[in-house]
Design a protein around this motif. Structure first.
Motif, PDB file in Angstrom:
ATOM      1  N   ALA A 135       0.950  -1.427  -0.084  1.00  0.00           N
ATOM      2  CA  ALA A 135       0.184  -0.060  -0.300  1.00  0.00           C
ATOM      3  C   ALA A 135       0.606   0.923   0.455  1.00  0.00           C
ATOM      4  CB  ALA A 135      -0.876   0.411   1.211  1.00  0.00           C
ATOM      5  N   ASP A 136       2.241   1.263  -0.486  1.00  0.00           N
ATOM      6  CA  ASP A 136       3.135   1.833  -0.343  1.00  0.00           C
ATOM      7  C   ASP A 136       2.980   2.529  -1.941  1.00  0.00           C
ATOM      8  OD1 ASP A 136       5.257   3.600   0.221  1.00  0.00           O
ATOM      9  OD2 ASP A 136       6.620   2.439  -0.770  1.00  0.00           O
ATOM     10  N   ALA A 137       1.186   3.541  -1.964  1.00  0.00           N
ATOM     11  CA  ALA A 137       1.269   4.698  -2.631  1.00  0.00           C
ATOM     12  C   ALA A 137       0.296   5.908  -2.404  1.00  0.00           C
ATOM     13  CB  ALA A 137       0.387   3.497  -3.894  1.00  0.00           C
ATOM     14  N   VAL A 138      -0.060   7.040  -3.024  1.00  0.00           N
ATOM     15  CA  VAL A 138      -0.852   7.962  -2.790  1.00  0.00           C
ATOM     16  C   VAL A 138      -1.602   7.923  -4.188  1.00  0.00           C
ATOM     17  CG1 VAL A 138       0.757   8.776  -1.189  1.00  0.00           C
ATOM     18  CG2 VAL A 138       0.576  10.023  -4.108  1.00  0.00           C
ATOM     19  N   TYR A 139      -3.207   8.471  -3.315  1.00  0.00           N
ATOM     20  CA  TYR A 139      -3.803   8.579  -4.949  1.00  0.00           C
ATOM     21  C   TYR A 139      -4.383  10.523  -4.598  1.00  0.00           C
ATOM     22  CZ  TYR A 139      -7.658   7.676  -1.857  1.00  0.00           C
ATOM     23  OH  TYR A 139      -8.830   8.088  -0.974  1.00  0.00           O
ATOM     24  N   GLU A 140      -5.212   9.927  -6.006  1.00  0.00           N
ATOM     25  CA  GLU A 140      -6.306  11.755  -5.866  1.00  0.00           C
ATOM     26  C   GLU A 140      -7.845  11.548  -6.951  1.00  0.00           C
ATOM     27  OE1 GLU A 140      -6.353  14.890  -4.518  1.00  0.00           O
ATOM     28  OE2 GLU A 140      -4.237  14.702  -3.693  1.00  0.00           O
ATOM     29  N   VAL A 141      -8.613  11.897  -6.299  1.00  0.00           N
ATOM     30  CA  VAL A 141      -9.977  11.822  -7.904  1.00  0.00           C
ATOM     31  C   VAL A 141     -10.172  13.010  -7.952  1.00  0.00           C
ATOM     32  CG1 VAL A 141     -11.822  10.890  -7.317  1.00  0.00           C
ATOM     33  CG2 VAL A 141     -11.057   9.975  -6.386  1.00  0.00           C
ATOM     34  N   THR A 142     -10.131  13.316  -9.031  1.00  0.00           N
ATOM     35  CA  THR A 142     -10.610  14.617  -9.451  1.00  0.00           C
ATOM     36  C   THR A 142     -12.637  14.355  -9.994  1.00  0.00           C
ATOM     37  OG1 THR A 142      -8.293  15.412  -9.994  1.00  0.00           O
ATOM     38  CG2 THR A 142     -10.672  16.617 -11.132  1.00  0.00           C
ATOM     39  N   SER A 143     -13.219  15.312  -9.852  1.00  0.00           N
ATOM     40  CA  SER A 143     -14.696  15.555 -10.762  1.00  0.00           C
ATOM     41  C   SER A 143     -14.400  16.203 -11.602  1.00  0.00           C
ATOM     42  CB  SER A 143     -15.134  16.125  -9.293  1.00  0.00           C
ATOM     43  OG  SER A 143     -15.711  15.025  -8.617  1.00  0.00           O
ATOM     44  N   VAL A 144     -15.151  15.486 -12.591  1.00  0.00           N
ATOM     45  CA  VAL A 144     -15.679  15.692 -13.869  1.00  0.00           C
ATOM     46  C   VAL A 144     -17.194  16.148 -13.994  1.00  0.00           C
ATOM     47  CG1 VAL A 144     -15.352  15.931 -16.229  1.00  0.00           C
ATOM     48  CG2 VAL A 144     -13.680  14.561 -15.121  1.00  0.00           C
ATOM     49  N   LEU A 145     -17.473  17.429 -14.318  1.00  0.00           N
ATOM     50  CA  LEU A 145     -18.315  18.419 -14.856  1.00  0.00           C
ATOM     51  C   LEU A 145     -18.467  19.053 -16.142  1.00  0.00           C
ATOM     52  CD1 LEU A 145     -19.412  19.705 -11.469  1.00  0.00           C
ATOM     53  CD2 LEU A 145     -20.129  17.857 -11.974  1.00  0.00           C
ATOM     54  N   ASP A 146     -19.724  19.368 -17.088  1.00  0.00           N
ATOM     55  CA  ASP A 146     -19.837  18.711 -17.520  1.00  0.00           C
ATOM     56  C   ASP A 146     -18.258  19.601 -18.782  1.00  0.00           C
ATOM     57  OD1 ASP A 146     -22.350  20.069 -16.837  1.00  0.00           O
ATOM     58  OD2 ASP A 146     -20.744  22.408 -16.608  1.00  0.00           O
ATOM     59  N   GLY A 147     -17.539  18.107 -18.624  1.00  0.00           N
ATOM     60  CA  GLY A 147     -16.230  17.473 -18.912  1.00  0.00           C
ATOM     61  C   GLY A 147     -15.505  18.561 -18.959  1.00  0.00           C
ATOM     62  N   ARG A 148     -14.871  19.492 -17.522  1.00  0.00           N
ATOM     63  CA  ARG A 148     -13.815  20.046 -17.542  1.00  0.00           C
ATOM     64  C   ARG A 148     -13.620  19.521 -16.031  1.00  0.00           C
ATOM     65  NH1 ARG A 148     -14.713  26.385 -18.133  1.00  0.00           N
ATOM     66  NH2 ARG A 148     -16.351  25.428 -16.723  1.00  0.00           N
TER      67      ARG A 148
END
Length: 286
Positions: free
Chosen positions: A29-42
């Motif tokens: 579990a030697d990792a980091v992450y991000e989750v980015t939302s997309v609205l209207d394709g951006r």
């Protein structure tokens, strides 16, 4: 349509993407992450996600393999390749393949592993849950004490969420030393006499990108904000409660441990903050 994913510079059908069994994200579990939302394709709050990614990597001494422009180009290509109008993009960076399983870090020149993939969630900003609110339970917070680093060590939050589901509820708020830290995958807030109350930033909670944006917008709207600890009892006695996260934006909480919060319905402050956040985020998305 087969989903196209990103793996170390290549864009592949998800069925063809392969990561080594010795990758430290898998065995440690030697990792980091991000989750980015997309609205209207951006992309929503993309610079904030990049800043936090770099901080997380730095705290774990994982080399950042790409610059912001490269991450942005990859995110945009995945949006286009997968036809995402509303949805999310998951980004994970691990320390890479050390060639074997070892507690000792691999050599510094070991290439990190970079993975990105999308979720398609049409109409995610218009979810009916925003009109009914969430019901949560409280559970002890037994996670490690560097929750400010967005690592993939998510077993306990996953177990806590499943305990909530087993109890017929939506989520859990975690409690340490008598005070709420955060939700399983979100920051927690209450509202009392018009004041928004949320725990101050520290190593005890994730430094939420949506949290920062919402508090800034609340301040600009001349709402009163108090960053301090609060208890479950205080939350149950509040006028409102809500959570923020990249995937749920601002979401009201109407019940905590079977006790209704306020009227037991979404409150005006949470509703207004959700409205402001979605409006401003759409304007600023890239």
């Amino acid at each position: 349509m087969t989903r196209i994913v990103y793996l170390n510079g290549d864009y592949l059908p998800e069925t063809e993407a392969r990561v080594s069994i010795f990758d430290r994200g898998f065995v440690m579990a030697d990792a980091v992450y991000e989750v980015t939302s997309v609205l209207d394709g951006r992309l929503v709050d993309f610079p904030g996600h990049m800043a936090r990614l770099k901080r997380s990597l730095g705290e774990l001494s994982i080399r950042n393999p790409l610059d912001d422009d490269a991450y942005l180009a990859a995110h945009r290509r995945l949006v286009e390749e997968n036809g995402i109008t509303d949805g999310m993009i998951y980004l994970q960076v691990s320390r890479g393949n050390g060639g074997d399983r070892d507690f000792v870090f691999p050599p510094e020149d070991t290439p990190p592993t970079v993975v990105m993939f999308t979720w398609n969630k049409p109409g995610m900003a218009d979810t009916p849950v925003a009109q009914t609110g969430l019901r949560v339970i409280s559970l002890p917070d037994i996670r490690w004490h560097r929750r400010d680093i967005k690592t993939v060590q998510l077993l306990y939050p996953s177990m806590a969420k499943m305990q909530a589901k087993a109890a017929g509820k939506d989520d859990a708020w975690l409690v340490e030393d008598g005070f709420v830290t955060e939700g399983t995958s979100n920051n927690a807030y209450i509202v009392k006499n018009g004041t928004i109350i949320t725990r101050a930033l520290s190593n005890d909670i994730l430094h939420g990108i949506t949290r920062a944006a919402v508090l800034r917008m609340a301040d600009e709207a001349q709402m009163k904000i108090e960053e301090r600890n609060f208890t479950i009892a205080e939350a149950q006695d509040a006028d409102e409660a809500f959570i923020t996260s990249a995937s749920m934006f601002v979401m009201p909480v109407v019940e905590i441990d079977d006790a209704a919060v306020g009227t037991g319905k979404p409150g005006r402050v949470a509703a207004r903050l959700r409205e402001i956040y979605l409006e401003e985020s759409r304007k600023a998305a890239i």
